[in-house]
Design an enzyme around this catalytic site. Structure first.
Site, PDB file in Angstrom:
ATOM      1  N   PRO A 199       0.824  -1.206   0.000  1.00 48.86           N
ATOM      2  CA  PRO A 199       0.000   0.000   0.000  1.00 48.86           C
ATOM      3  C   PRO A 199       0.862   1.263   0.000  1.00 48.86           C
ATOM      4  CG  PRO A 199      -0.743  -1.509   1.687  1.00 48.86           C
ATOM      5  CD  PRO A 199       0.521  -2.056   1.162  1.00 48.86           C
ATOM      6  N   GLU A 200       0.548   2.160  -0.913  1.00 46.82           N
ATOM      7  CA  GLU A 200       1.213   3.456  -0.951  1.00 46.82           C
ATOM      8  C   GLU A 200       0.176   4.499  -0.534  1.00 46.82           C
ATOM      9  OE1 GLU A 200       3.538   3.985  -4.565  1.00 46.82           O
ATOM     10  OE2 GLU A 200       3.470   1.835  -4.918  1.00 46.82           O
TER      11      GLU A 200
END
Length: 295
Positions: A2-3
């Site tokens: 996840p960014e």
DNA sequence: CTAGGATCCTGTCAGC
DNA sequence: TGCTGACAGGATCCTA
């Protein structure tokens, strides 16, 4: 994995489900994944959810915060009471975000469930295959003293000249490594680094110090735009995603120009996208659109 | 000080 | 089928 956009999507999705709710109890299934004591959390209200870069902060009524970092494979899944088993009707009774796997729709807790935070109305599952992520109970002072949070840079849309100032002295480092360094700019990970470099027409191995003021600015604009677009897409596809089979259909394929498109044609010039290794990470780019300077 | 590699951990996939 | 090594949307520690 996840960014920033995925983490922001989680923040927005989770907020209406747990804000104003009281924690009933916290079950730690993997000690490595939860730092701090759990007993003192019972009865404490969640008053908000904040985010800094890729870090989530669950704000508690007693001034404490549960810092959450999903790292590579973390995911947060909320299920309303009675829907822990997964299956049909999850659309209205669950929320899932983070590293996409079939656990989004599976019966929980599962093999990779590390922590369960129980509320009266439902449960929040923290799953994490590789155990790199963590939840950490912190006081206000602890947050202020935290090295990672203190050193965390501004995000692309607010960094302004700061990005150029930070990279202009960097003779040795590649621009890709600089983009991934959270002390230089916050929120960008491997996908958005590649996407932003493509949109700004900059070669990932270009020396960071070689960028002009104009190029540095353009790179922050493209990074901000691609992440903003992803946040919008994430919000709309997340529900579909949860309803479907789990592993496919994430918003990556909606916008990716280069990431995991090696061997395919560049949509801008028609040339072939290639994959290499830069700064120790898989790196995708168009060698025709993204050229190195001569120095 | 820097940059690059190893490392934390589990799972999957390609190639033999 | 079973084994092996490479790799994975992150960040830090170690080394030279």
């Amino acid at each position: 994995m996840p960014e920033l956009p995925e983490v922001e999507t989680i923040r927005r999705g989770l907020l209406p489900l747990i804000r104003g709710r009281k924690i009933r109890k916290v079950e730690v299934r993997e000690p490595k994944s939860f730092l701090g004591r759990t007993e003192s959390l019972s009865g404490v209200e969640v008053i908000g959810i904040g985010r800094k870069g890729k870090a989530l902060m669950m704000e508690l009524g007693d001034e404490r915060v549960i810092l959450i970092h999903l790292r590579m494979t973390g995911q947060l899944i909320y299920r309303k009471k009675g829907y822990e088993g997964g299956g049909e009707e999850l659309l209205l009774n669950s929320f899932a975000g983070g590293h996409p796997t079939e656990d989004f729709v599976a019966s929980l807790p599962g093999k990779q469930t590390r922590v369960v935070i129980e509320f009266d109305e439902g449960k929040l599952f923290f799953n994490d295959q590789r155990k790199f992520g963590f939840m950490k109970v912190m006081t206000r002072e602890g947050i202020l003293a935290d090295k990672f949070l203190r050193e965390l840079a501004a995000e692309p849309w607010e960094i302004g000249e700061g990005f150029y100032e930070k990279i202009k002295g960097k003779k040795g480092s590649s621009i890709k490594a600089a983009l991934l360094d959270q002390k230089i700019v916050a929120g960008i990970g491997n996908i958005y680094a590649d996407e932003a470099l493509f949109l700004a027409k900059i070669h990932p191995e270009e020396r960071a110090g070689n960028l002009s003021r104009e190029e540095a600015k353009r790179l922050m604009v493209t990074a901000g735009e691609v992440m903003e677009r992803s946040i919008k897409a994430g919000g709309s596809t997340m529900a579909n995603y949860v309803r479907a089979d789990g592993t496919r259909g994430d918003y990556l394929e909606l916008f990716a120009e280069v990431f995991q498109r090696q061997g395919q044609n560049c949509r801008r010039c028609g040339g072939e996208i290639i994959k290499t290794r830069v700064a120790g990470r898989g790196t995708h780019f168009c060698p025709n659109c993204q050229r190195r300077k001569n120095d």
